[in-house]
Design a protein around this motif. Sequence first.
Motif, PDB file in Angstrom:
ATOM      1  N   GLN A  46       0.811  -1.220   0.000  1.00 52.03           N
ATOM      2  CA  GLN A  46       0.000   0.000   0.000  1.00 52.03           C
ATOM      3  C   GLN A  46       0.847   1.273   0.000  1.00 52.03           C
ATOM      4  OE1 GLN A  46      -3.273   0.221  -0.387  1.00 52.03           O
ATOM      5  NE2 GLN A  46      -3.405  -1.996  -0.556  1.00 52.03           N
ATOM      6  N   ARG A  47       2.152   1.130   0.075  1.00 53.99           N
ATOM      7  CA  ARG A  47       3.051   2.301   0.048  1.00 53.99           C
ATOM      8  C   ARG A  47       3.291   2.715  -1.406  1.00 53.99           C
ATOM      9  NH1 ARG A  47       5.297   2.851   5.248  1.00 53.99           N
ATOM     10  NH2 ARG A  47       4.932   0.968   6.461  1.00 53.99           N
ATOM     11  N   THR A  48       2.231   3.208  -2.006  1.00 49.87           N
ATOM     12  CA  THR A  48       2.275   3.574  -3.419  1.00 49.87           C
ATOM     13  C   THR A  48       2.174   5.093  -3.563  1.00 49.87           C
ATOM     14  OG1 THR A  48      -0.118   3.457  -3.655  1.00 49.87           O
ATOM     15  CG2 THR A  48       1.124   1.406  -4.035  1.00 49.87           C
ATOM     16  N   ASP A  49       2.498   5.570  -4.742  1.00 49.12           N
ATOM     17  CA  ASP A  49       2.351   7.003  -5.013  1.00 49.12           C
ATOM     18  C   ASP A  49       0.900   7.430  -4.889  1.00 49.12           C
ATOM     19  OD1 ASP A  49       5.050   7.417  -5.381  1.00 49.12           O
ATOM     20  OD2 ASP A  49       4.967   7.257  -7.571  1.00 49.12           O
ATOM     21  N   ASN A  51      -1.265   6.382  -2.814  1.00 45.43           N
ATOM     22  CA  ASN A  51      -1.623   6.493  -1.399  1.00 45.43           C
ATOM     23  C   ASN A  51      -0.793   7.529  -0.647  1.00 45.43           C
ATOM     24  OD1 ASN A  51      -3.663   4.604  -1.534  1.00 45.43           O
ATOM     25  ND2 ASN A  51      -2.346   2.900  -0.972  1.00 45.43           N
ATOM     26  N   LYS A  52       0.212   8.070  -1.293  1.00 47.07           N
ATOM     27  CA  LYS A  52       1.068   9.065  -0.646  1.00 47.07           C
ATOM     28  C   LYS A  52       0.324  10.402  -0.553  1.00 47.07           C
ATOM     29  CE  LYS A  52       5.861  10.178  -0.379  1.00 47.07           C
ATOM     30  NZ  LYS A  52       7.157  10.095  -0.992  1.00 47.07           N
ATOM     31  N   GLN A  59       7.026  11.517   4.900  1.00 46.05           N
ATOM     32  CA  GLN A  59       6.287  10.627   4.017  1.00 46.05           C
ATOM     33  C   GLN A  59       5.063  10.118   4.767  1.00 46.05           C
ATOM     34  OE1 GLN A  59       8.387   8.103   1.088  1.00 46.05           O
ATOM     35  NE2 GLN A  59      10.087   8.306   2.543  1.00 46.05           N
ATOM     36  N   TRP A  61       1.331   7.935   4.087  1.00 44.77           N
ATOM     37  CA  TRP A  61       0.479   7.145   3.207  1.00 44.77           C
ATOM     38  C   TRP A  61      -0.871   6.969   3.868  1.00 44.77           C
ATOM     39  CZ3 TRP A  61       5.470   5.889   4.452  1.00 44.77           C
ATOM     40  CH2 TRP A  61       6.406   5.912   3.399  1.00 44.77           C
ATOM     41  N   SER A  81       3.362   6.730   8.521  1.00 46.44           N
ATOM     42  CA  SER A  81       4.318   7.786   8.227  1.00 46.44           C
ATOM     43  C   SER A  81       5.691   7.337   8.672  1.00 46.44           C
ATOM     44  CB  SER A  81       3.939   9.077   8.969  1.00 46.44           C
ATOM     45  OG  SER A  81       4.937  10.067   8.758  1.00 46.44           O
TER      46      SER A  81
END
Length: 150
Positions: A46-49, A51-52, A59, A61, A81
């Motif tokens: 889930q640490r995708t652009d 979701n950012k 950072q 998400w 974060s």
Amino acid sequence: MPLETASRPTPIEDITENFSLLEEWDDRYRYVIELGRELPAFPEAQRTDANKVQGCVSQVWLATTVEHRNGRPLLTFAGDSDAHIVRGLVAILIALLSGRSAAEITGENPLALFERLGLGEHLTPQRSNGFRSMVVRMRADAAAALAEAV
């Protein structure tokens, strides 16, 4: 792919009550960090652009799951974060907004809670702006869910 989330690790009512019991800002700061530690693990996938959260120095998400019950969209949020204090702010927002209907989320004012807890006066402007960016993102997801429901 559904998100694996816990509904609310610490209810928002408990968070606000605990804040009122902590008189020193250092204690409140530690409590915010502890709330972040209680968040469920955020899946690496889930640490995708997508979701950012944009507008945060750290950072952050946020992943949103929309489920329809009784004809209305309910949203569940998961987040993380790379900064301890920001992770705690994510936890506060999740406690306030996750598991609620899209209409409730768009009508909620998390910034008022932010001020009532005294976070605005004790966090850096960058952290405050990051909190606002998270709120904007969560409310936008709720508004999108409402738009899809009609």
